[in-house]
Design a protein around this motif. Structure first.
Motif, PDB file in Angstrom:
ATOM      1  N   LYS A   1      -7.344   5.337   3.664  1.00  0.00           N
ATOM      2  CA  LYS A   1      -7.625   4.464   4.373  1.00  0.00           C
ATOM      3  C   LYS A   1      -7.056   4.948   5.697  1.00  0.00           C
ATOM      4  O   LYS A   1      -8.465   4.929   6.814  1.00  0.00           O
ATOM      5  CB  LYS A   1      -6.554   3.341   4.620  1.00  0.00           C
ATOM      6  CG  LYS A   1      -7.136   2.567   5.058  1.00  0.00           C
ATOM      7  CD  LYS A   1      -6.811   0.849   4.681  1.00  0.00           C
ATOM      8  CE  LYS A   1      -7.000  -0.149   5.733  1.00  0.00           C
ATOM      9  NZ  LYS A   1      -6.358  -1.464   5.564  1.00  0.00           N
ATOM     10  N   ARG A   2      -6.070   5.771   6.026  1.00  0.00           N
ATOM     11  CA  ARG A   2      -6.260   6.356   7.516  1.00  0.00           C
ATOM     12  C   ARG A   2      -7.227   7.663   8.183  1.00  0.00           C
ATOM     13  O   ARG A   2      -7.979   7.093   9.213  1.00  0.00           O
ATOM     14  CB  ARG A   2      -4.896   7.021   8.359  1.00  0.00           C
ATOM     15  CG  ARG A   2      -4.714   7.474   9.691  1.00  0.00           C
ATOM     16  CD  ARG A   2      -3.619   7.505   9.774  1.00  0.00           C
ATOM     17  NE  ARG A   2      -3.041   8.790   9.096  1.00  0.00           N
ATOM     18  CZ  ARG A   2      -1.746   8.550   8.691  1.00  0.00           C
ATOM     19  NH1 ARG A   2      -1.091   7.671   7.342  1.00  0.00           N
ATOM     20  NH2 ARG A   2      -1.509  10.248   7.513  1.00  0.00           N
TER      21      ARG A   2
ATOM     22  N   MET B   1       0.843  -1.120   0.318  1.00  0.00           N
ATOM     23  CA  MET B   1       0.155   0.521  -0.236  1.00  0.00           C
ATOM     24  C   MET B   1       0.905   1.184   0.002  1.00  0.00           C
ATOM     25  O   MET B   1       1.958   1.343   0.616  1.00  0.00           O
ATOM     26  CB  MET B   1      -0.536   0.498   1.394  1.00  0.00           C
ATOM     27  CG  MET B   1      -2.298   1.396   1.486  1.00  0.00           C
ATOM     28  SD  MET B   1      -3.109   0.632   2.656  1.00  0.00           S
ATOM     29  CE  MET B   1      -3.858  -0.524   2.320  1.00  0.00           C
ATOM     30  N   ASP B   2       0.573   1.900  -1.160  1.00  0.00           N
ATOM     31  CA  ASP B   2       1.967   3.108  -1.107  1.00  0.00           C
ATOM     32  C   ASP B   2       1.253   4.364   0.374  1.00  0.00           C
ATOM     33  O   ASP B   2       0.093   4.085   0.470  1.00  0.00           O
ATOM     34  CB  ASP B   2       1.788   3.635  -2.782  1.00  0.00           C
ATOM     35  CG  ASP B   2       0.036   4.330  -3.124  1.00  0.00           C
ATOM     36  OD1 ASP B   2      -0.745   4.574  -1.800  1.00  0.00           O
ATOM     37  OD2 ASP B   2       0.036   3.651  -4.392  1.00  0.00           O
ATOM     38  N   ASP B   3       1.744   5.242   0.087  1.00  0.00           N
ATOM     39  CA  ASP B   3       1.833   6.433   0.955  1.00  0.00           C
ATOM     40  C   ASP B   3      -0.092   7.700   0.978  1.00  0.00           C
ATOM     41  O   ASP B   3      -0.575   7.549   1.746  1.00  0.00           O
ATOM     42  CB  ASP B   3       2.654   7.773   0.830  1.00  0.00           C
ATOM     43  CG  ASP B   3       4.156   7.102   1.142  1.00  0.00           C
ATOM     44  OD1 ASP B   3       3.718   6.353   2.009  1.00  0.00           O
ATOM     45  OD2 ASP B   3       5.325   7.959   0.953  1.00  0.00           O
TER      46      ASP B   3
ATOM     47  N   TRP C   1       0.200  10.823  -9.369  1.00  0.00           N
ATOM     48  CA  TRP C   1      -0.232  11.533  -8.331  1.00  0.00           C
ATOM     49  C   TRP C   1       1.345  11.801  -7.919  1.00  0.00           C
ATOM     50  O   TRP C   1       1.553  10.682  -7.913  1.00  0.00           O
ATOM     51  CB  TRP C   1      -0.246  10.714  -7.513  1.00  0.00           C
ATOM     52  CG  TRP C   1      -0.258   9.513  -5.877  1.00  0.00           C
ATOM     53  CD1 TRP C   1      -0.907   8.055  -7.098  1.00  0.00           C
ATOM     54  CD2 TRP C   1       0.787   9.497  -4.998  1.00  0.00           C
ATOM     55  NE1 TRP C   1      -0.290   7.510  -6.142  1.00  0.00           N
ATOM     56  CE2 TRP C   1       0.664   8.107  -4.828  1.00  0.00           C
ATOM     57  CE3 TRP C   1       1.695  10.180  -3.761  1.00  0.00           C
ATOM     58  CZ2 TRP C   1       1.844   7.226  -4.021  1.00  0.00           C
ATOM     59  CZ3 TRP C   1       1.916   9.678  -3.699  1.00  0.00           C
ATOM     60  CH2 TRP C   1       2.327   8.857  -3.460  1.00  0.00           C
ATOM     61  N   THR C   2       1.796  12.727  -6.781  1.00  0.00           N
ATOM     62  CA  THR C   2       2.521  12.772  -6.553  1.00  0.00           C
ATOM     63  C   THR C   2       2.194  13.857  -4.789  1.00  0.00           C
ATOM     64  O   THR C   2       1.458  14.591  -4.951  1.00  0.00           O
ATOM     65  CB  THR C   2       3.864  13.849  -7.646  1.00  0.00           C
ATOM     66  OG1 THR C   2       5.409  14.250  -6.844  1.00  0.00           O
ATOM     67  CG2 THR C   2       2.834  14.986  -7.833  1.00  0.00           C
ATOM     68  N   LYS C   3       3.409  13.869  -4.385  1.00  0.00           N
ATOM     69  CA  LYS C   3       3.353  14.471  -2.960  1.00  0.00           C
ATOM     70  C   LYS C   3       4.299  15.614  -2.549  1.00  0.00           C
ATOM     71  O   LYS C   3       5.296  15.369  -2.765  1.00  0.00           O
ATOM     72  CB  LYS C   3       3.385  13.806  -2.239  1.00  0.00           C
ATOM     73  CG  LYS C   3       3.209  14.489  -0.133  1.00  0.00           C
ATOM     74  CD  LYS C   3       3.105  13.744   1.273  1.00  0.00           C
ATOM     75  CE  LYS C   3       3.010  13.574   2.103  1.00  0.00           C
ATOM     76  NZ  LYS C   3       2.857  12.708   3.346  1.00  0.00           N
ATOM     77  N   ILE C   4       3.912  17.031  -2.384  1.00  0.00           N
ATOM     78  CA  ILE C   4       4.952  18.097  -2.603  1.00  0.00           C
ATOM     79  C   ILE C   4       4.440  19.348  -1.352  1.00  0.00           C
ATOM     80  O   ILE C   4       3.053  19.080  -0.386  1.00  0.00           O
ATOM     81  CB  ILE C   4       4.837  18.831  -4.153  1.00  0.00           C
ATOM     82  CG1 ILE C   4       3.279  19.450  -4.359  1.00  0.00           C
ATOM     83  CG2 ILE C   4       6.052  18.017  -4.980  1.00  0.00           C
ATOM     84  CD1 ILE C   4       3.087  19.897  -5.990  1.00  0.00           C
ATOM     85  N   LYS C   5       4.762  20.356  -1.648  1.00  0.00           N
ATOM     86  CA  LYS C   5       4.203  21.023  -0.604  1.00  0.00           C
ATOM     87  C   LYS C   5       3.710  22.471  -1.577  1.00  0.00           C
ATOM     88  O   LYS C   5       3.441  22.175  -2.537  1.00  0.00           O
ATOM     89  CB  LYS C   5       5.198  22.146  -0.130  1.00  0.00           C
ATOM     90  CG  LYS C   5       6.464  21.496   0.589  1.00  0.00           C
ATOM     91  CD  LYS C   5       6.146  21.261   2.554  1.00  0.00           C
ATOM     92  CE  LYS C   5       6.978  20.872   3.258  1.00  0.00           C
ATOM     93  NZ  LYS C   5       5.889  20.401   4.986  1.00  0.00           N
ATOM     94  N   VAL C   6       2.801  22.536  -0.786  1.00  0.00           N
ATOM     95  CA  VAL C   6       1.347  23.978  -1.648  1.00  0.00           C
ATOM     96  C   VAL C   6       2.356  24.659  -2.705  1.00  0.00           C
ATOM     97  O   VAL C   6       2.242  25.522  -4.029  1.00  0.00           O
ATOM     98  CB  VAL C   6       0.885  24.541  -0.571  1.00  0.00           C
ATOM     99  CG1 VAL C   6      -0.328  25.551  -1.117  1.00  0.00           C
ATOM    100  CG2 VAL C   6       0.015  23.596   0.166  1.00  0.00           C
TER     101      VAL C   6
END
Length: 215
Positions: A9-10, A1-3, A127-132
């Motif tokens: 899920k949490r 399961m990825d981030d 998808w990617t995760k970054i700062k605003v």
């Protein structure tokens, strides 16, 4: 399961990233952007739609917040995804700034609007995760809005969600008509409800008022 899946899920175990997000979420606001998918929109009106969506995004998110930028692309299972994927990658690279090590993740997921007539449709999630502060939000929102009114330059942008993992909210610009904002806690978006009440979609105003006026 990825981030991303772990986070959803949490924090949003009963929420699926698909339209209509507002109707499938207990704490949500639906805002009217004033466009109309079925009518030709004047350029000035498009700019007003962009202004409203950008204003709401900035009111919801702080520069140092962590966000997941997510887009879903649907295609027939016998179509090559490569040309579409190149467009998605180009769009994300164009709107993400000052980050050297971000990664665009790709997952094949189940078609989210499944019924008996579309068994041969497949969905890819990028998808990617970054700062605003590392996202050119105006360019991304402009691209999404223009993609819904058939401007070829932005046709690669699919179903767009911005999930804030710092304040636990979801921002979903579904097209030039409107956008949904979902929160884990009512208090997080109460100011949006108060400050931008004139932009709330009249059709859903009663339900939204009940969310924020009832204890």
């Amino acid at each position: 399961m990825d981030d991303l899946d772990k986070f959803m899920k949490r924090e949003f175990p009963s929420t699926e990233l698909k339209s209509p997000l507002f109707y499938n979420s207990p704490i949500a606001i639906r805002f009217d952007l004033g466009g109309n998918f079925f009518l030709e929109i004047e350029k000035e009106r498009v700019e007003d739609v962009i202004y409203r969506s950008l204003t709401l995004f900035k009111a919801l998110n702080n520069n140092l917040d962590d966000i997941f930028v997510i887009t879903f692309v649907d295609c027939w299972d016998d179509e090559p995804i490569t040309p579409i994927e190149e467009g998605v990658t180009k769009t994300l690279n164009k709107t993400i700034k000052s980050v050297k090590d971000y990664k665009i993740n790709k997952n094949q997921v189940e078609y989210r609007y499944k019924d008996d007539d579309n068994d041969d449709i497949v969905t890819f999630r990028y998808w990617t995760k970054i700062k605003v502060l590392n996202l050119d939000v105006e360019e991304l929102l402009r691209g999404k809005i223009y993609s819904t009114i058939c401007e070829d330059e932005y046709s690669s942008i699919g179903d767009l969600f911005i999930v804030n993992s710092t304040n636990n909210t979801i921002f979903h610009l579904y097209d030039e008509r409107g956008l949904d904002i979902v929160s884990q806690r009512k208090e997080t978006i109460t100011n949006l409800y108060k400050d931008f009440e004139k932009w709330i979609l009249e059709y859903d105003r009663k339900r939204i008022d009940e969310i924020f006026t009832h204890n």
